[in-house]
Write a protein that holds these residues in place. Structure first.
Motif, PDB file in Angstrom:
ATOM      1  N   LEU A  17     -10.956 -31.248 -43.169  1.00  0.00           N
ATOM      2  CA  LEU A  17     -10.695 -29.596 -42.766  1.00  0.00           C
ATOM      3  C   LEU A  17     -12.303 -30.030 -41.782  1.00  0.00           C
ATOM      4  O   LEU A  17     -12.286 -29.146 -40.860  1.00  0.00           O
ATOM      5  N   SER A  18     -13.613 -30.049 -42.843  1.00  0.00           N
ATOM      6  CA  SER A  18     -15.318 -30.079 -42.257  1.00  0.00           C
ATOM      7  C   SER A  18     -14.810 -30.583 -40.869  1.00  0.00           C
ATOM      8  O   SER A  18     -15.006 -29.656 -39.531  1.00  0.00           O
ATOM      9  N   LEU A  24     -12.703 -29.823 -33.245  1.00  0.00           N
ATOM     10  CA  LEU A  24     -12.258 -29.484 -32.160  1.00  0.00           C
ATOM     11  C   LEU A  24     -12.535 -28.248 -31.791  1.00  0.00           C
ATOM     12  O   LEU A  24     -12.659 -28.279 -30.651  1.00  0.00           O
ATOM     13  N   SER A  25     -13.189 -27.583 -32.148  1.00  0.00           N
ATOM     14  CA  SER A  25     -14.239 -26.886 -31.768  1.00  0.00           C
ATOM     15  C   SER A  25     -15.952 -26.682 -30.745  1.00  0.00           C
ATOM     16  O   SER A  25     -16.159 -26.441 -29.690  1.00  0.00           O
ATOM     17  N   LEU A  31     -14.644 -28.664 -23.558  1.00  0.00           N
ATOM     18  CA  LEU A  31     -13.665 -28.565 -21.958  1.00  0.00           C
ATOM     19  C   LEU A  31     -14.330 -27.380 -20.999  1.00  0.00           C
ATOM     20  O   LEU A  31     -13.986 -27.189 -20.090  1.00  0.00           O
ATOM     21  N   LYS A  32     -14.546 -26.169 -22.070  1.00  0.00           N
ATOM     22  CA  LYS A  32     -14.412 -25.178 -21.512  1.00  0.00           C
ATOM     23  C   LYS A  32     -16.044 -24.449 -20.904  1.00  0.00           C
ATOM     24  O   LYS A  32     -15.884 -24.343 -19.669  1.00  0.00           O
ATOM     25  N   VAL A  55      -5.864 -32.101 -24.775  1.00  0.00           N
ATOM     26  CA  VAL A  55      -7.232 -33.138 -25.032  1.00  0.00           C
ATOM     27  C   VAL A  55      -6.788 -32.786 -26.564  1.00  0.00           C
ATOM     28  O   VAL A  55      -7.404 -33.877 -27.380  1.00  0.00           O
ATOM     29  N   LEU A  56      -7.693 -31.492 -27.126  1.00  0.00           N
ATOM     30  CA  LEU A  56      -7.386 -30.867 -28.666  1.00  0.00           C
ATOM     31  C   LEU A  56      -6.401 -31.789 -29.520  1.00  0.00           C
ATOM     32  O   LEU A  56      -6.591 -32.330 -30.243  1.00  0.00           O
TER      33      LEU A  56
END
Length: 171
Positions: A17-18, A24-25, A31-32, A55-56
């Protein structure tokens, strides 16, 4: 109840989870930022969002390939470590290293794949995505996901080679 297996399950869930959220974040932000800086693509561009989502997804697939080597490593460590804190520390260091290797490999394969694909085609994929061409984004995303699926086992095998398995006695 096998407390080592239970302990492994809890650690695996918490670390997945962590690390998943961090990976992902971080990937999304990179990418943004890259789309905005390099191609001036805004946050409301659906085509670039499809590309980012691909991509994620690919990064999730690649990093999920580290679960089996991490579990194998934990089982070996649980036989050698005497304290729970030492086991947890060793597990986090090894698991983090394996995940980092898979993450870097997934990112490199994604970027290399899309750069090579862009050179092979007569169109500029990122310019098309900038113009919100969803078809180009879906094809680019499918290429990235396929490349990740094709290379995931090889990366997992490389990570598996880092596990310090005990030497078998010679025949």
């Amino acid at each position: 109840m096998n407390s080592n297996v239970f302990f492994l399950g809890i650690i695996e869930i918490l670390s997945a989870l962590s690390m998943g959220l961090v990976i992902l974040s971080t990937t999304y932000k990179i990418l943004k930022w890259y789309g905005k800086k390099k191609f001036n693509i805004g946050h409301n561009n659906q085509a670039y969002s499809i590309f980012i989502a691909s991509v994620l997804f690919g990064m999730g697939l690649m990093v999920s390939g580290t679960i089996e080597p991490i579990v194998s490593s934990f089982r070996l460590l649980s036989n050698t470590e005497t304290s729970a804190s030492g086991l947890l520390f060793s597990f986090l260091i090894r698991g983090g290293a394996y995940i980092l290797i898979a993450y870097c490999a997934g990112l490199a394969i994604s970027l290399l794949g899309i750069v090579i694909y862009s050179k092979l085609t007569p169109i500029d994929e990122f310019e098309e995505m900038k113009n919100n061409n969803i078809g180009v984004a879906i094809i680019s995303g499918a290429i990235i996901i396929t490349l990740i699926l094709l290379t995931k086992d090889g990366v997992a095998l490389i990570i598996e080679s880092l596990i310090p398995y005990p030497e078998l006695p010679p025949r």
